[in-house]
Design an enzyme around this catalytic site. Structure first.
Site, mmCIF file in Angstrom:
data_model
loop_
_atom_site.group_PDB
_atom_site.id
_atom_site.type_symbol
_atom_site.label_atom_id
_atom_site.label_comp_id
_atom_site.label_asym_id
_atom_site.label_seq_id
_atom_site.Cartn_x
_atom_site.Cartn_y
_atom_site.Cartn_z
ATOM 1 N N ARG A 35 0.839 -1.201 0.000
ATOM 2 C CA ARG A 35 0.000 0.000 0.000
ATOM 3 C C ARG A 35 0.874 1.251 0.000
ATOM 4 N NH1 ARG A 35 -3.011 -3.928 2.053
ATOM 5 N NH2 ARG A 35 -5.307 -3.843 1.994
ATOM 6 N N GLY A 114 -2.111 -11.009 -4.789
ATOM 7 C CA GLY A 114 -3.405 -10.354 -4.875
ATOM 8 C C GLY A 114 -3.299 -8.844 -4.863
ATOM 9 N N ARG A 142 -7.933 -16.473 -9.936
ATOM 10 C CA ARG A 142 -8.332 -15.643 -8.799
ATOM 11 C C ARG A 142 -9.237 -14.502 -9.271
ATOM 12 N NH1 ARG A 142 -3.444 -14.451 -4.799
ATOM 13 N NH2 ARG A 142 -5.238 -13.982 -3.461
ATOM 14 N N SER A 217 -12.384 -9.577 5.640
ATOM 15 C CA SER A 217 -11.107 -8.886 5.876
ATOM 16 C C SER A 217 -11.242 -7.378 6.018
ATOM 17 C CB SER A 217 -10.113 -9.220 4.748
ATOM 18 O OG SER A 217 -9.931 -10.607 4.624
ATOM 19 N N GLU A 340 -6.808 -14.640 6.679
ATOM 20 C CA GLU A 340 -5.449 -15.082 6.361
ATOM 21 C C GLU A 340 -4.802 -15.841 7.511
ATOM 22 O OE1 GLU A 340 -2.751 -11.170 7.281
ATOM 23 O OE2 GLU A 340 -4.151 -11.067 5.615
ATOM 24 N N ARG A 371 -7.726 -22.900 0.185
ATOM 25 C CA ARG A 371 -7.106 -23.195 1.473
ATOM 26 C C ARG A 371 -7.944 -24.143 2.329
ATOM 27 N NH1 ARG A 371 -4.462 -17.203 2.869
ATOM 28 N NH2 ARG A 371 -2.511 -17.617 1.781
#
Length: 455
Positions: A35, A114, A142, A217, A340, A371
């Site tokens: 970021r 990602g 994805r 998230s 995560e 996952r």
């Protein structure tokens, strides 16, 4: 070349014959580093990024920005001390980011990151010329439709052959109208963050309205908002009295800043887990007392699972010390905000004294790998009893045995297997080198942690 890049195909996970007692310095946050790179690239003046994470994902981001004309000088700040170990982004490492006019043509390799595949198409829409995005085979699977569809509404021209996924080309026009847009970000909060990060540079700013099911998230969106405000952006959000599921960023200049990156708290997870499952004690220096990182939730989660933690000070260094009690308890928990962390929590839960239910993480089926399926298969092949649910896992602890733990090129699968290997002799991790995605030199760090515990 990092240590993790030359590991054998099957890495014997070290077995701890005693309680782990260690201090582990964790490299900088991937989420903050990437970021910070994006915001610095969009700024009106140069900036610094200190103690950045140097890993596959962050180097892919830096290289992508360079391809669009951004100057990034990886150097050492004389005011910050010496650099850390290779790959770690040590205390003295600092990157100087010099924003320039974004341009194409450019070709960007997103790997399987990602943040790169989602944060940079909006940046590319501001470039002057075409920017082509490609990546690893898994990156094609994805979801990216939320970003692609939103950018088209906001005025961008994108060629993805109607896939809603990679590979694609953004035909940058040097500017973007921006304005209001509705998206379904239930597959990834990164869809929201991607639009907000570039929003100040859009002619009308941006108003992002999430219209799907529960948004995963959320701490990562809070991180995005905090970092935007730190570079001078005006952001209205639900957290501060705004409309639910709506974020607004006003058009403005982005200021160059001098940002020091926090340690990656999610990457601290396997080391805290080591204390928990061996009844030991691990200290993570520089753990922030206030942070938007999802990994901070580990303090509460692992305490509920049988440990305790406290902020401690040694000399001039403050950190978090986590202590295991010698017992590991199961947990019933909604992990939708901190998905995560699921692989590491599942590994600990497989070693607990009671069952666990991990909920709210259906979106993990779309991460680096599926996952939920991967954790179920790999733990069960070591003798466990894990069942997939519609939105998570149910884990009934069983005596585990050695065997091969496959990673599916997923860094968090590798560290989950290493946690189990601490107390289950004979676990071998396939492709432990995949940890270089976000945690360079993990095998070396793991061995260092265990040096005093007996291996």
């Amino acid at each position: 070349m990092t240590e993790s890049s030359v590991q054998p195909a099957l890495w014997p996970a070290p077995y701890a014959s005693g309680a782990v007692e260690a201090t582990v310095s964790v490299p900088g946050s991937k989420s903050v580093t990437n970021r910070g790179l994006v915001l610095a690239a969009l700024a009106a003046e140069p900036g610094w990024l200190r103690r950045p994470l140097r890993s596959r994902d962050t180097l892919l981001m830096a290289d992508a920005l360079r391809a669009m004309g951004v100057g990034i000088d990886e150097t050492v700040s004389s005011s910050s001390g010496a650099t850390g170990p290779d790959g770690a982004g040590g205390a003295g490492e600092a990157w100087r980011i010099i924003p320039t006019g974004l341009h194409g043509p450019a070709t960007i390799d997103v790997g399987n990151a990602g943040t790169v595949m989602r944060f940079l198409p909006p940046v590319a829409a501001l470039a002057d010329g075409p920017v082509h995005f490609d990546g690893d085979p898994r990156s094609y699977e994805r979801p990216l439709h939320g970003v692609i569809d939103a950018l088209r509404v906001l005025g961008a021209r994108i060629d993805d052959e109607n896939r809603g996924a990679l590979p694609l080309t953004v035909h940058g026009g040097g500017a973007l109208d921006g304005g209001p847009v509705e998206i379904d970000a239930s597959a990834s909060s990164q869809f929201v963050s991607a639009l907000l990060l570039s929003g100040p540079r859009f002619n009308q700013g941006v108003e992002v309205r999430h219209v799907g099911s529960a948004l995963p998230s959320l701490p990562h969106i809070r991180m995005t908002v905090d970092m935007l405000r730190a570079v001078g952006a005006q952001v209205d959000e639900p957290e501060t009295g705004g409309e639910p599921n709506v974020w607004r960023v006003s058009p403005s200049a982005v200021l160059g800043r001098d940002l020091t990156v926090e340690p990656d708290l999610s990457n601290a997870q396997p080391f805290l887990a080591a204390a928990l499952v061996t009844g030991g004690r691990v200290t993570i220096p520089d753990w922030p007392e206030r942070t938007t990182q999802p990994g901070d939730a580990l303090r509460q989660i692992f305490t509920e699972m049988g440990g305790s933690c406290a902020f401690t000070t040694t000399g001039e260094t403050t950190g978090l010390t986590f202590t295991g009690s010698g017992r590991v308890h199961g947990i019933d928990i909604d992990l939708s905000e901190v998905g995560e962390l699921t692989p590491g929590i599942a590994a600990v839960a497989a070693l607990a004294d009671s069952p666990s239910t991990l909920r709210g993480v259906a979106h993990l089926r779309l991460h680096e790998t599926d996952r939920l399926a991967a954790l179920t298969k790999e733990i069960n092949e070591l003798g466990g009893d894990v069942t997939e649910t519609p939105d998570g896992l149910h884990i009934r602890p069983r005596p585990l045995h050695g065997g091969v733990f496959h990673t599916y090129d997923d860094h968090r699968m590798a560290t989950a297997g290493a946690i189990i290997g601490l107390v289950v002799d004979g676990v071998e991790i396939e492709n432990v080198g995949t940890t270089a995605k976000t945690l360079p030199d993990f095998p070396l760090m793991w061995a260092g942690m265990l040096a005093g515990a007996g291996v």
